[in-house]
Design a protein around this motif. Sequence first.
Motif, mmCIF file in Angstrom:
data_model
loop_
_atom_site.group_PDB
_atom_site.id
_atom_site.type_symbol
_atom_site.label_atom_id
_atom_site.label_comp_id
_atom_site.label_asym_id
_atom_site.label_seq_id
_atom_site.Cartn_x
_atom_site.Cartn_y
_atom_site.Cartn_z
ATOM 1 N N SER A 7 7.476 3.914 12.205
ATOM 2 C CA SER A 7 7.344 4.145 13.644
ATOM 3 C C SER A 7 7.766 5.534 13.845
ATOM 4 O O SER A 7 8.046 6.600 13.089
ATOM 5 C CB SER A 7 8.612 3.566 14.257
ATOM 6 O OG SER A 7 9.769 3.798 13.672
ATOM 7 N N PRO A 8 7.012 6.264 15.098
ATOM 8 C CA PRO A 8 7.240 7.761 15.244
ATOM 9 C C PRO A 8 8.859 8.228 15.270
ATOM 10 O O PRO A 8 9.489 7.228 15.959
ATOM 11 C CB PRO A 8 6.269 7.644 16.443
ATOM 12 C CG PRO A 8 6.376 6.645 16.921
ATOM 13 C CD PRO A 8 6.351 5.444 15.996
ATOM 14 N N PRO A 9 9.056 9.356 15.105
ATOM 15 C CA PRO A 9 10.412 9.552 15.233
ATOM 16 C C PRO A 9 10.820 9.822 16.549
ATOM 17 O O PRO A 9 10.036 9.859 17.562
ATOM 18 C CB PRO A 9 10.272 11.249 14.686
ATOM 19 C CG PRO A 9 8.839 11.649 14.615
ATOM 20 C CD PRO A 9 8.057 10.212 14.640
ATOM 21 N N GLY A 10 12.106 9.280 16.964
ATOM 22 C CA GLY A 10 12.275 9.320 18.206
ATOM 23 C C GLY A 10 12.651 10.824 18.733
ATOM 24 O O GLY A 10 12.752 11.621 18.174
ATOM 25 N N THR A 11 13.217 10.910 20.182
ATOM 26 C CA THR A 11 13.353 11.946 20.850
ATOM 27 C C THR A 11 14.431 12.556 19.946
ATOM 28 O O THR A 11 14.448 13.928 19.890
ATOM 29 C CB THR A 11 13.715 11.914 22.323
ATOM 30 O OG1 THR A 11 12.831 11.064 22.998
ATOM 31 C CG2 THR A 11 14.291 13.085 22.792
ATOM 32 N N SER A 33 14.502 21.071 25.305
ATOM 33 C CA SER A 33 13.676 20.507 26.094
ATOM 34 C C SER A 33 13.449 19.200 26.069
ATOM 35 O O SER A 33 13.136 18.206 26.931
ATOM 36 C CB SER A 33 12.318 21.400 26.325
ATOM 37 O OG SER A 33 12.609 22.818 26.625
ATOM 38 N N LEU A 34 13.100 18.785 24.758
ATOM 39 C CA LEU A 34 13.174 17.421 24.502
ATOM 40 C C LEU A 34 13.896 16.300 25.085
ATOM 41 O O LEU A 34 13.835 15.012 25.613
ATOM 42 C CB LEU A 34 12.702 17.004 22.830
ATOM 43 C CG LEU A 34 11.662 17.846 22.196
ATOM 44 C CD1 LEU A 34 11.641 17.864 20.642
ATOM 45 C CD2 LEU A 34 10.341 16.895 22.549
ATOM 46 N N LEU A 35 15.286 16.814 24.586
ATOM 47 C CA LEU A 35 16.323 16.008 25.293
ATOM 48 C C LEU A 35 16.730 15.930 26.755
ATOM 49 O O LEU A 35 16.775 14.878 27.305
ATOM 50 C CB LEU A 35 17.722 16.535 24.327
ATOM 51 C CG LEU A 35 17.630 16.354 22.878
ATOM 52 C CD1 LEU A 35 18.895 17.029 22.541
ATOM 53 C CD2 LEU A 35 17.849 14.971 22.487
ATOM 54 N N ALA A 36 16.326 16.970 27.314
ATOM 55 C CA ALA A 36 16.353 17.044 28.724
ATOM 56 C C ALA A 36 15.460 16.160 29.486
ATOM 57 O O ALA A 36 15.754 15.464 30.448
ATOM 58 C CB ALA A 36 16.214 18.538 29.314
ATOM 59 N N ASP A 42 20.416 9.908 25.475
ATOM 60 C CA ASP A 42 21.622 10.482 25.720
ATOM 61 C C ASP A 42 22.894 9.431 24.729
ATOM 62 O O ASP A 42 23.445 10.285 24.145
ATOM 63 C CB ASP A 42 22.281 10.404 27.166
ATOM 64 C CG ASP A 42 21.443 11.471 27.835
ATOM 65 O OD1 ASP A 42 20.584 12.153 27.505
ATOM 66 O OD2 ASP A 42 21.743 11.320 29.355
ATOM 67 N N ALA A 43 22.565 8.370 24.814
ATOM 68 C CA ALA A 43 23.552 7.629 24.150
ATOM 69 C C ALA A 43 23.231 7.798 22.638
ATOM 70 O O ALA A 43 24.364 7.888 21.883
ATOM 71 C CB ALA A 43 23.531 5.816 24.331
ATOM 72 N N GLU A 44 22.367 7.983 21.998
ATOM 73 C CA GLU A 44 21.869 8.048 20.498
ATOM 74 C C GLU A 44 22.548 9.411 20.114
ATOM 75 O O GLU A 44 23.039 9.462 19.251
ATOM 76 C CB GLU A 44 20.424 7.909 20.151
ATOM 77 C CG GLU A 44 20.519 8.215 18.797
ATOM 78 C CD GLU A 44 18.631 7.959 18.251
ATOM 79 O OE1 GLU A 44 18.363 8.573 17.434
ATOM 80 O OE2 GLU A 44 17.777 7.896 19.313
ATOM 81 N N LEU A 45 22.185 10.434 21.295
ATOM 82 C CA LEU A 45 22.516 11.757 20.821
ATOM 83 C C LEU A 45 24.287 11.825 20.779
ATOM 84 O O LEU A 45 24.742 12.241 19.897
ATOM 85 C CB LEU A 45 22.352 12.720 22.222
ATOM 86 C CG LEU A 45 22.641 14.200 21.997
ATOM 87 C CD1 LEU A 45 21.801 14.654 20.943
ATOM 88 C CD2 LEU A 45 22.287 14.942 23.357
#
Length: 389
Positions: A7-11, A33-36, A42-45
């Motif tokens: 699977s492609p990498p997540g944000t 910028s990717l996270l914004a 947000d929860a994974e971060l």
Amino acid sequence: MTSSKPSPPGTVERAFRAALYADTDTSLDTGASLLAADPAADAELARHGEEFVASAWRRGWQPADLVRLVRRELDDVHVRLVSALISAQAPNDRARGRRWTEQLTDLAVTPAPPRADRFTHATTVLELYRLLLGLPTLESLDEQPAVAGEGARPERPESRMLTRIRALLAKAEATGFPEEAEALSAKAQELMARHSIDEALLAAGAPAGDAPRARRLGVDAPYEEAKAVLLHAVADANRCRAVWNEALGFSTVVGFEPDLEAVELLYTSLLVQATTAMTKAEAAQRAKGRNRTKTFRQSFLAAYAHKMGTRLAATAAAETADAAATRTTGPLLPVLATRDLAVTAHLDQMFPTTTTTRLRGVTDEAGWTEGTAAADRAALHTRPHLPGA
């Protein structure tokens, strides 16, 4: 034959790849910028943040250490953020000792991070995670909670003597009269030495004796060398040993728990008193037309630490000699010698290799003279009678 593609990498993963492993502003902006642009991340971060905190604990850090480093290296918004992460991770952590719990309690009053736009918030998070990712491994303080039935000695509640000592030092810090501060500080050091002796004899007669522990105390800029010398002097006078980590801004103090408590109390109080005396002396120097603030302060604090070490050592020796001559409760000097050996052995185990350093930048004669005089005024070799103390 079929095969599944990864699977492609997540944000979050893409943001980390961009921002955490390349220390440039451009890479940081890319990750932010990717996270914004992806609120769903947000929860994974946040989960990753708690994992970074848990990793810091495995590397020997404690909550106060982590907050102190973030305050030293970053800004207030990062301090608020790491405090929130520590509090969020705590329910998933294993049981810890009393000192750890006290540190978490202190963090509970830290204000939440201010609201910001998504890009600014993401930038703050990534800056903090960069710092957490590169934390070095520290010497373990090995603070374990007492568990009934496993031979651990339960921690005793704080004694009334420490409460009296804390009150005396608070008065010494608050008074504007040097003579009163001297008397209060002297009485506090007398009580500390007496408390240490009482605890040593009590522990010697217990079925399971105490063992030395360690705690880290912040030694903050500016003039951290002089502050480290002062802490070293306070530790020696109270049957502890201190090792300064200049790069990370703290000293590790090794000793028995009552003595560690005394060291932290007295060091904090003397630092407040020294700063107050230095400010007054500096104002007097400016009134005479001098304007060399940095060299004056450096020399003042260096002289204060040097002279205070002499005074503290004399007070501690006098109290021990007096106790040995008057007490009939047990063989005091062998008990104290045994505890000194235990502290030294624990220090050597934690720090097999240490180096000594010399104070630098002591070039201001007026600062040295004023610092010596201030330490003389705060001398701790007398034992005055204080009504009601």
